[in-house]
Scaffold this motif. Sequence first.
Motif, PDB file in Angstrom:
ATOM      1  N   THR A 274       0.364  -1.204   0.220  1.00 19.98           N
ATOM      2  CA  THR A 274      -0.083   0.199   0.199  1.00 19.98           C
ATOM      3  C   THR A 274       1.152   1.231  -0.266  1.00 19.98           C
ATOM      4  N   ALA A 275       1.825   0.941   0.809  1.00 19.28           N
ATOM      5  CA  ALA A 275       2.521   3.085   0.971  1.00 19.28           C
ATOM      6  C   ALA A 275       3.720   2.709  -0.623  1.00 19.28           C
ATOM      7  N   LEU A 276       3.978   1.570  -0.590  1.00 18.10           N
ATOM      8  CA  LEU A 276       4.427   1.635  -2.173  1.00 18.10           C
ATOM      9  C   LEU A 276       3.611   2.057  -3.551  1.00 18.10           C
ATOM     10  N   LEU A 277       2.405   1.575  -3.373  1.00 20.67           N
ATOM     11  CA  LEU A 277       1.822   2.734  -4.161  1.00 20.67           C
ATOM     12  C   LEU A 277       1.514   3.775  -4.020  1.00 20.67           C
ATOM     13  N   ILE A 278       1.015   4.326  -3.218  1.00 24.13           N
ATOM     14  CA  ILE A 278       1.015   5.331  -2.973  1.00 24.13           C
ATOM     15  C   ILE A 278       1.741   6.040  -3.089  1.00 24.13           C
ATOM     16  N   HIS A 279       2.766   5.701  -2.648  1.00 22.08           N
ATOM     17  CA  HIS A 279       4.169   6.881  -3.016  1.00 22.08           C
ATOM     18  C   HIS A 279       4.237   6.768  -4.513  1.00 22.08           C
ATOM     19  N   HIS A 280       4.531   5.286  -5.411  1.00 28.84           N
ATOM     20  CA  HIS A 280       4.145   5.726  -7.072  1.00 28.84           C
ATOM     21  C   HIS A 280       3.412   5.944  -7.489  1.00 28.84           C
ATOM     22  N   PHE A 281       2.280   6.082  -6.876  1.00 29.33           N
ATOM     23  CA  PHE A 281       0.875   6.979  -7.638  1.00 29.33           C
ATOM     24  C   PHE A 281       0.962   8.392  -7.664  1.00 29.33           C
ATOM     25  N   HIS A 282       1.755   8.972  -6.335  1.00 24.84           N
ATOM     26  CA  HIS A 282       1.509  10.310  -6.281  1.00 24.84           C
ATOM     27  C   HIS A 282       2.521  10.711  -7.210  1.00 24.84           C
ATOM     28  N   TYR A 283       3.682   9.583  -8.233  1.00 27.46           N
ATOM     29  CA  TYR A 283       4.584  10.662  -8.427  1.00 27.46           C
ATOM     30  C   TYR A 283       3.495  10.939 -10.252  1.00 27.46           C
ATOM     31  N   THR A 284       3.074   9.433 -10.304  1.00 26.70           N
ATOM     32  CA  THR A 284       2.270   9.532 -11.673  1.00 26.70           C
ATOM     33  C   THR A 284       1.329  10.337 -11.588  1.00 26.70           C
ATOM     34  N   PHE A 285       0.281  11.018 -11.026  1.00 26.26           N
ATOM     35  CA  PHE A 285      -0.238  11.677 -10.619  1.00 26.26           C
ATOM     36  C   PHE A 285       0.339  13.177 -10.949  1.00 26.26           C
ATOM     37  N   LEU A 286       1.194  13.266 -10.743  1.00 27.54           N
ATOM     38  CA  LEU A 286       1.953  15.066 -10.594  1.00 27.54           C
ATOM     39  C   LEU A 286       2.214  14.826 -12.027  1.00 27.54           C
ATOM     40  N   LEU A 287       2.876  14.042 -12.981  1.00 27.53           N
ATOM     41  CA  LEU A 287       2.995  13.750 -14.222  1.00 27.53           C
ATOM     42  C   LEU A 287       2.130  14.054 -15.148  1.00 27.53           C
ATOM     43  N   ALA A 288       0.655  13.537 -15.031  1.00 27.31           N
ATOM     44  CA  ALA A 288      -0.712  13.141 -15.296  1.00 27.31           C
ATOM     45  C   ALA A 288      -1.008  14.367 -15.610  1.00 27.31           C
ATOM     46  N   THR A 289      -1.117  15.067 -14.594  1.00 28.39           N
ATOM     47  CA  THR A 289      -2.063  16.558 -14.094  1.00 28.39           C
ATOM     48  C   THR A 289      -1.120  17.376 -14.754  1.00 28.39           C
ATOM     49  N   ALA A 290       0.543  17.348 -14.818  1.00 31.68           N
ATOM     50  CA  ALA A 290       1.026  18.280 -15.107  1.00 31.68           C
ATOM     51  C   ALA A 290       0.850  17.815 -17.271  1.00 31.68           C
ATOM     52  N   ALA A 291       0.477  16.748 -17.462  1.00 25.86           N
ATOM     53  CA  ALA A 291       1.251  16.494 -19.459  1.00 25.86           C
ATOM     54  C   ALA A 291      -0.878  16.715 -19.490  1.00 25.86           C
ATOM     55  N   ILE A 292      -1.616  16.631 -18.906  1.00 23.24           N
ATOM     56  CA  ILE A 292      -2.889  16.956 -19.199  1.00 23.24           C
ATOM     57  C   ILE A 292      -3.065  18.455 -19.496  1.00 23.24           C
ATOM     58  N   ALA A 293      -2.694  19.421 -18.329  1.00 22.29           N
ATOM     59  CA  ALA A 293      -2.084  20.416 -18.215  1.00 22.29           C
ATOM     60  C   ALA A 293      -0.877  21.095 -19.966  1.00 22.29           C
ATOM     61  N   VAL A 294       0.062  20.550 -19.686  1.00 23.58           N
ATOM     62  CA  VAL A 294       0.109  20.735 -21.225  1.00 23.58           C
ATOM     63  C   VAL A 294      -0.350  20.600 -22.517  1.00 23.58           C
ATOM     64  N   SER A 295      -0.817  19.438 -22.441  1.00 25.87           N
ATOM     65  CA  SER A 295      -2.040  18.804 -23.230  1.00 25.87           C
ATOM     66  C   SER A 295      -2.807  20.463 -24.223  1.00 25.87           C
ATOM     67  N   LEU A 296      -3.409  20.626 -22.382  1.00 25.89           N
ATOM     68  CA  LEU A 296      -4.335  21.563 -23.197  1.00 25.89           C
ATOM     69  C   LEU A 296      -4.156  23.051 -23.242  1.00 25.89           C
TER      70      LEU A 296
ATOM     71  N   TRP B 133      10.899   8.219 -14.237  1.00 27.91           N
ATOM     72  CA  TRP B 133      10.203   8.399 -13.009  1.00 27.91           C
ATOM     73  C   TRP B 133       9.113   7.411 -12.548  1.00 27.91           C
ATOM     74  N   PRO B 134       9.304   8.380 -11.163  1.00 30.97           N
ATOM     75  CA  PRO B 134       9.109   6.992 -10.294  1.00 30.97           C
ATOM     76  C   PRO B 134       7.740   6.393 -10.219  1.00 30.97           C
ATOM     77  N   GLY B 135       6.733   6.696 -11.454  1.00 30.98           N
ATOM     78  CA  GLY B 135       5.571   6.578 -11.091  1.00 30.98           C
ATOM     79  C   GLY B 135       4.989   4.508 -11.010  1.00 30.98           C
ATOM     80  N   LEU B 136       3.561   4.964 -11.464  1.00 27.68           N
ATOM     81  CA  LEU B 136       3.515   3.097 -11.423  1.00 27.68           C
ATOM     82  C   LEU B 136       3.551   2.242 -12.793  1.00 27.68           C
ATOM     83  N   GLY B 137       3.596   3.293 -13.757  1.00 33.56           N
ATOM     84  CA  GLY B 137       4.674   2.562 -14.753  1.00 33.56           C
ATOM     85  C   GLY B 137       5.029   1.723 -14.658  1.00 33.56           C
ATOM     86  N   LYS B 138       7.078   2.841 -13.686  1.00 34.89           N
ATOM     87  CA  LYS B 138       8.351   2.114 -13.869  1.00 34.89           C
ATOM     88  C   LYS B 138       7.385   0.697 -12.495  1.00 34.89           C
ATOM     89  N   LEU B 139       7.163   1.104 -11.668  1.00 39.25           N
ATOM     90  CA  LEU B 139       6.907  -0.019 -10.583  1.00 39.25           C
ATOM     91  C   LEU B 139       6.456  -0.822 -11.066  1.00 39.25           C
TER      92      LEU B 139
END
Lengths: 277, 318
Positions: free
Chosen positions: B96-118, B263-269
């Motif tokens: 659970t801790a691992l998932l939360i840690h990595h998801f946090h990075y994925t979430f950051l990247l996803a939000t930034a990517a959507i913002a750039v794309s918009l 980038w230590p996201g969910l995909g990399k995990l």
Amino acid sequence: MRTPLLQVNDLTIRSVAQRKRLVADVSFTVSRGEAFTLIGETGSGKTLVAQAVCSCLPEELVAGGAVDFKGVNLARLPAKEKRRIYGKELFLLPQEPNSALDPVMLVAGQVSEIFRYVRRYDPQELRHTLAALFSDLGLSLSGNGRLYPCQLSGGMQQRILLAIGLAVPAEFIVVDEPTKGLDAISRASAVKKLKNLLSKGKTLLCITHDLSVARALGGRMAVMYGGYIVESGDVWQLLDAPKHPYTRGLVNAAPENGLIPIAEEVLAAMKTAWQNG
Amino acid sequence: MGQVVRSICTHLFQGISVALIVATLGFLAVNLTRGDTALDIAIARYSEDLADERVVELVRREEGLDQPLFVQYCQWVGRILTLDLGRSLVSREPVTALLIHHFHYTFLLATAAIAVSLLIALPWGVLCGIYPGGTFDHISSMICSALVSVPQFVIGLLLILALAIRLHWFPVAGFFSPAHLVLPAITLGIGLAAVSSRVIATSLAEVRGSLFYRFGAMKGLSPFRVFTAHGIRNASIPVVTYISVQAAHLLDGVVVVETLFAWPGLGKLLLDSVLARDIPVIQGACLLIGILYVAVNITVDLICLVLDPRRRNRLATS
């Protein structure tokens, strides 16, 4: 002689894609303050004439001839100039309320935006006028007005469209099938509203297939068949003593005259006359 | 309002079912396609030299791997229901801790990517939608097709070469400062913008061609008024739906870009744990991805209900 507000000369509408003439040699004039009714069956080209008059034909259609509104050919005007005329001097009320109303906007908003942004009423005046207009049409601002088009029946949508037609400041109003989908009582009330417009000094070009609307509005009319005007003149004269066989057929086919279908030989004769130009 | 609550409940029920199905598939996939799980765990824990038959049997009993598959499955579901996803076989950290840690990075990247794309897609798509079929629209369409067909790692490598190595504007890879977010976000954002700008253009062109839009001009409203009052909300309905689909994909973790930029996201995990055969982490990640998909779907449906009265009406009359 009243000054002609609209002058249509030899209007021809062609479909480029189908290489077909849809409307040919249509000419008529509408004077300031009068009602002119264009009558004909579905597919006779009357809606196209209405769109050509307002210079808003679908892109795939090309209009020839001249349509002069106040002496100006609208088709030649740049888009910016046309925008200055739309709604303020010239207005076309389309016949499909279901697609003419914005699906995601409250219907009251679609009427009130005219008072707000075109007529520039202040908020209090706007609310007052809007409420009066709604109740005049048998609608309630806080009831039907707070609904979206998808929540209204076809007849109700038609009434909202009529409210828009009554709200615009334009002096020349083209109405396309204003009584479509209305029951007898609403139809009578809609026709009454149109007559009110006339009494306010506005000019009407009414497109309809309903002879009773033409009778009620009075003025002049033209009968269209297959893209041509077959006969035109004073409404009463024309309906009481139709000269053209098709007009005669049309009058006899009206419900109040016993729904007698138009004779096949009349239609056949017209088709041959047409093919011979 | 009651309909909306009922709709949310239906969605939640469907969502939980979908998440459980996804997690079950993950469980089965891991258990059916692999060789001896106990041996792998023993190797991961005690190194290859120490993992003899006795140790493997011990591990098998300890982890309950000698039980029938169905019993294992029930135990696993029972643990999920108590929110216990177990511990990583490799790092021994709670999953659970691992998932939360990595998801946090994925979430950051996803939000930034959507913002750039918009940022790219909105003005671009609106311009194309206002003049559909024009020169700009045609050229844009070609550029978009080209951008969509370029693999992400090529865009990423080019960006690294130009902006990181040549110009030293941004760091090459890693995750230590906000600056590290820029290159992966742009890499993802460009690809996303290429598609969503077309979605925006098509949707807007369609709305502008509709009778109610032209009727707005006939009423005497200014083009700006017609666009803001009748254009934006109507055109946004398909766009919102599409961007949510993109968001769902991004939240799964974007393996290629995350690997490229370390980038230590969910995909990399997920990739690392598949390579290391770290079963609890794989299963936990599957479950999380299932839940994310469902959450995004519910959110989109709710947004569309707010935007589109026709849907609300259908819901109310159904």
